[in-house]
Design a protein around this motif. Sequence first.
Motif, PDB file in Angstrom:
ATOM      1  N   PHE A 100       7.159  40.262  12.690  1.00  0.00           N
ATOM      2  CA  PHE A 100       6.872  41.688  12.849  1.00  0.00           C
ATOM      3  C   PHE A 100       6.592  42.058  14.302  1.00  0.00           C
ATOM      4  N   ARG A 101       5.858  41.212  15.010  1.00  0.00           N
ATOM      5  CA  ARG A 101       5.478  41.590  16.376  1.00  0.00           C
ATOM      6  C   ARG A 101       6.692  41.719  17.294  1.00  0.00           C
ATOM      7  N   ASN A 102       7.820  41.109  16.929  1.00  0.00           N
ATOM      8  CA  ASN A 102       9.016  41.200  17.769  1.00  0.00           C
ATOM      9  C   ASN A 102       9.746  42.525  17.608  1.00  0.00           C
ATOM     10  N   VAL A 103       9.382  43.282  16.584  1.00  0.00           N
ATOM     11  CA  VAL A 103      10.039  44.584  16.393  1.00  0.00           C
ATOM     12  C   VAL A 103       9.034  45.719  16.344  1.00  0.00           C
ATOM     13  N   MET A 104       7.736  45.437  16.501  1.00  0.00           N
ATOM     14  CA  MET A 104       6.738  46.462  16.250  1.00  0.00           C
ATOM     15  C   MET A 104       6.842  47.644  17.214  1.00  0.00           C
ATOM     16  N   ASN A 105       7.311  47.387  18.428  1.00  0.00           N
ATOM     17  CA  ASN A 105       7.387  48.479  19.400  1.00  0.00           C
ATOM     18  C   ASN A 105       8.458  49.504  19.080  1.00  0.00           C
ATOM     19  N   HIS A 106       9.426  49.128  18.299  1.00  0.00           N
ATOM     20  CA  HIS A 106      10.454  50.084  17.908  1.00  0.00           C
ATOM     21  C   HIS A 106      10.647  50.088  16.395  1.00  0.00           C
ATOM     22  N   GLY A 108       9.774  52.037  14.044  1.00  0.00           N
ATOM     23  CA  GLY A 108      10.182  53.289  13.407  1.00  0.00           C
ATOM     24  C   GLY A 108      11.670  53.550  13.452  1.00  0.00           C
ATOM     25  N   SER A 109      12.352  52.904  14.391  1.00  0.00           N
ATOM     26  CA  SER A 109      13.788  53.158  14.534  1.00  0.00           C
ATOM     27  C   SER A 109      14.641  52.259  13.647  1.00  0.00           C
ATOM     28  N   LEU A 110      14.016  51.267  13.039  1.00  0.00           N
ATOM     29  CA  LEU A 110      14.790  50.378  12.162  1.00  0.00           C
ATOM     30  C   LEU A 110      15.316  51.183  10.981  1.00  0.00           C
ATOM     31  N   GLN A 111      16.480  50.808  10.499  1.00  0.00           N
ATOM     32  CA  GLN A 111      17.112  51.549   9.411  1.00  0.00           C
ATOM     33  C   GLN A 111      17.219  50.674   8.178  1.00  0.00           C
ATOM     34  N   LEU A 112      16.792  51.227   7.071  1.00  0.00           N
ATOM     35  CA  LEU A 112      16.840  50.536   5.787  1.00  0.00           C
ATOM     36  C   LEU A 112      17.886  51.219   4.921  1.00  0.00           C
ATOM     37  N   GLY A 113      18.737  50.425   4.283  1.00  0.00           N
ATOM     38  CA  GLY A 113      19.783  51.052   3.495  1.00  0.00           C
ATOM     39  C   GLY A 113      20.217  50.193   2.326  1.00  0.00           C
ATOM     40  N   VAL A 114      20.996  50.784   1.447  1.00  0.00           N
ATOM     41  CA  VAL A 114      21.512  50.085   0.269  1.00  0.00           C
ATOM     42  C   VAL A 114      22.874  50.672  -0.081  1.00  0.00           C
ATOM     43  N   THR A 118      29.757  49.114   0.765  1.00  0.00           N
ATOM     44  CA  THR A 118      29.254  49.544   2.079  1.00  0.00           C
ATOM     45  C   THR A 118      27.873  50.157   1.881  1.00  0.00           C
ATOM     46  N   ILE A 119      27.115  50.186   2.955  1.00  0.00           N
ATOM     47  CA  ILE A 119      25.781  50.812   2.905  1.00  0.00           C
ATOM     48  C   ILE A 119      25.979  52.315   2.921  1.00  0.00           C
ATOM     49  N   THR A 120      25.542  52.971   1.856  1.00  0.00           N
ATOM     50  CA  THR A 120      25.849  54.394   1.723  1.00  0.00           C
ATOM     51  C   THR A 120      24.634  55.281   1.920  1.00  0.00           C
ATOM     52  N   ASP A 121      23.474  54.707   1.819  1.00  0.00           N
ATOM     53  CA  ASP A 121      22.259  55.526   1.847  1.00  0.00           C
ATOM     54  C   ASP A 121      21.255  54.813   2.741  1.00  0.00           C
ATOM     55  N   THR A 122      20.788  55.487   3.780  1.00  0.00           N
ATOM     56  CA  THR A 122      19.868  54.836   4.708  1.00  0.00           C
ATOM     57  C   THR A 122      18.688  55.745   5.003  1.00  0.00           C
ATOM     58  N   VAL A 123      17.630  55.105   5.495  1.00  0.00           N
ATOM     59  CA  VAL A 123      16.451  55.846   5.937  1.00  0.00           C
ATOM     60  C   VAL A 123      15.857  55.096   7.113  1.00  0.00           C
ATOM     61  N   VAL A 124      15.356  55.819   8.092  1.00  0.00           N
ATOM     62  CA  VAL A 124      14.660  55.156   9.204  1.00  0.00           C
ATOM     63  C   VAL A 124      13.231  54.875   8.780  1.00  0.00           C
ATOM     64  N   LEU A 172      18.572  45.841   6.560  1.00  0.00           N
ATOM     65  CA  LEU A 172      17.593  46.335   7.526  1.00  0.00           C
ATOM     66  C   LEU A 172      18.229  46.143   8.897  1.00  0.00           C
ATOM     67  N   LEU A 173      18.471  47.250   9.577  1.00  0.00           N
ATOM     68  CA  LEU A 173      19.245  47.224  10.815  1.00  0.00           C
ATOM     69  C   LEU A 173      18.357  47.515  12.016  1.00  0.00           C
ATOM     70  N   ASP A 174      18.447  46.663  13.008  1.00  0.00           N
ATOM     71  CA  ASP A 174      17.744  46.871  14.268  1.00  0.00           C
ATOM     72  C   ASP A 174      18.812  47.117  15.322  1.00  0.00           C
ATOM     73  N   GLN A 175      19.080  48.375  15.589  1.00  0.00           N
ATOM     74  CA  GLN A 175      20.176  48.677  16.513  1.00  0.00           C
ATOM     75  C   GLN A 175      19.804  48.311  17.942  1.00  0.00           C
TER      76      GLN A 175
END
Lengths: 215, 328
Positions: A100-106, A108-114, A118-124, A172-175
């Motif tokens: 978690f600490r490696n992504v905690m600074n950003h 909120g920008s991670l995207q979760l989808g299902v 293909t991934i059709t529905d996502t939320v940040v 779970l996408l970390d752009q």
Amino acid sequence: MAHFLYRPHVLGPANSITTPDLVIDRVRLVTNDVRGYAPIHRLSSAVELQVFPHQLEITPAYALVAAGGGPLLGLAALVRDSGESILKADFLVSRTAWRFRNVMNHFGSLQLGVGRSTITDTVVLSRLLQPEEIMTQADDGGLALPRGVIALCVATRTTLIAEPPLEFTARLLDQLSHRELTLSAKLDSVNDDRWDGRPLPRYTVGPIGKVEHYI
Amino acid sequence: MRYTGYAATMQGVWFSHDEGMSWHRLPTPTGGMYNEARCWSLAVHPRCPGELLAGTDQGLYRYTDDTRRFDYIPSPMDDLHILQVARHPKQPEFIVCGTRPAEIFISEDNGKSWRRSNLNAGTECWFINTCRVTSIHFDSRDADTIWITIEIDGVFRSSDRGRTWTHLSEGLVDRDTHDLVFLDRNDGSRTILCSTEAGLHQSADNGQSWARLSVPEEIAPWPYWRSIKSRADDKGVVLASVGDKPSGEAGVLLISRDFGQTWDRAQLSHPVNSTIWSIAVNSADAEILFFATIFGQIYRSRDGGSSWEKMQRELGEIRAIAWAPAAR
């Protein structure tokens, strides 16, 4: 107390990896509206599940897992009959995770989808309950969970509705870091059988003649 | 040619980068797989040097020289013992795994998705209680045909990429089967050899029937035949291991130059300490071979199997050994 042995592969940003085995015995579900505990036996890292032939809701969640080196951030998917409470779902959790600490600074920008193919529905993640509302302050100033706990923060509005049999993927996408966690699973109906005429089990023996028998 | 040796042991996977002289595991904290995972099976990639699949008690893993670590491959096999892994030599994205209990799992997309095969192997058996897959082979004449051996349930063949199976055990004195080799001749005929707990068996009718071959006791003192491999140059040379028993104290390596009709003892620098469990060949060089005993010895041959040198380093219990050209 019952437990689940979680065996994640924790991927670091520099392509490093560690593989702790973690005993989990508390599953906490959280959404903006619901907080509660669910039975541990519903937690699984299986990639195939049998379900009743009903309409299903498949909802992704981010998972926070207590670990001595700092909580892990993983990916889960809740599978339940349409209209059923999330507390009664089956919880599939991916065997890959991040620290978690490696992504905690950003975070909120991670995207979760299902989705299905293909991934059709996502939320940040900024739109979901935040980790500081789920975890407590640790001695080192970071956030922590009590040992043995997995908290699943469910994206209740990001749901795939379908009937079995089906295959789906959660992501779970970390752009920012160009990384992603994926969880793919196959859901078969209990009424479907892979055998066309399931055979009876057989007992087999080795030697027919007088041969001394080894393993 | 530089090559890498691989050993699957009850304490993870070991690597050798100096032709078998020394062996090491990946760094414990960052190797990508618990370094004391029980590992039973290995499969090198026929086209990607440095890539390896490993079957364990914690799932299936892929190693590459690029990452220098194992990556877990999600599959339905996580709670099974993955005793055999095989990649099709011409279609390497086609992977077949065999487990204990005896099930077959197939991926046709390099491990991205899996299907469980409807293999009707025994669900219970004499002595070891649970049947298990002991070898997997792809038919060189038909890309869709797969052969497997089951301990203790004989030989099975599928002609449709694992969708259906035919049980081929007629004539086997013992269904405790371990391994197969195939000799395909220009006239279309085929001979198959099958190693079993009760000696070597041969089929001349594509597995429809088997007959036990008689091998003199002074050559093969015991009936327990385990690993059998054709040397990679297709000259009819076969190597086979015979031991006093699976977890025993003695064994021999036999070499045949006429595909199993006659046998000689291979020349070993030291006596083995137990049954030779695995023999490694690779088409990259038919002269280089390795074998491992179940109790940790490793031997190397550089002359196509006639003579063998024991490597100094011994490991724990070894279940499979392999080698492949190095990536770089």
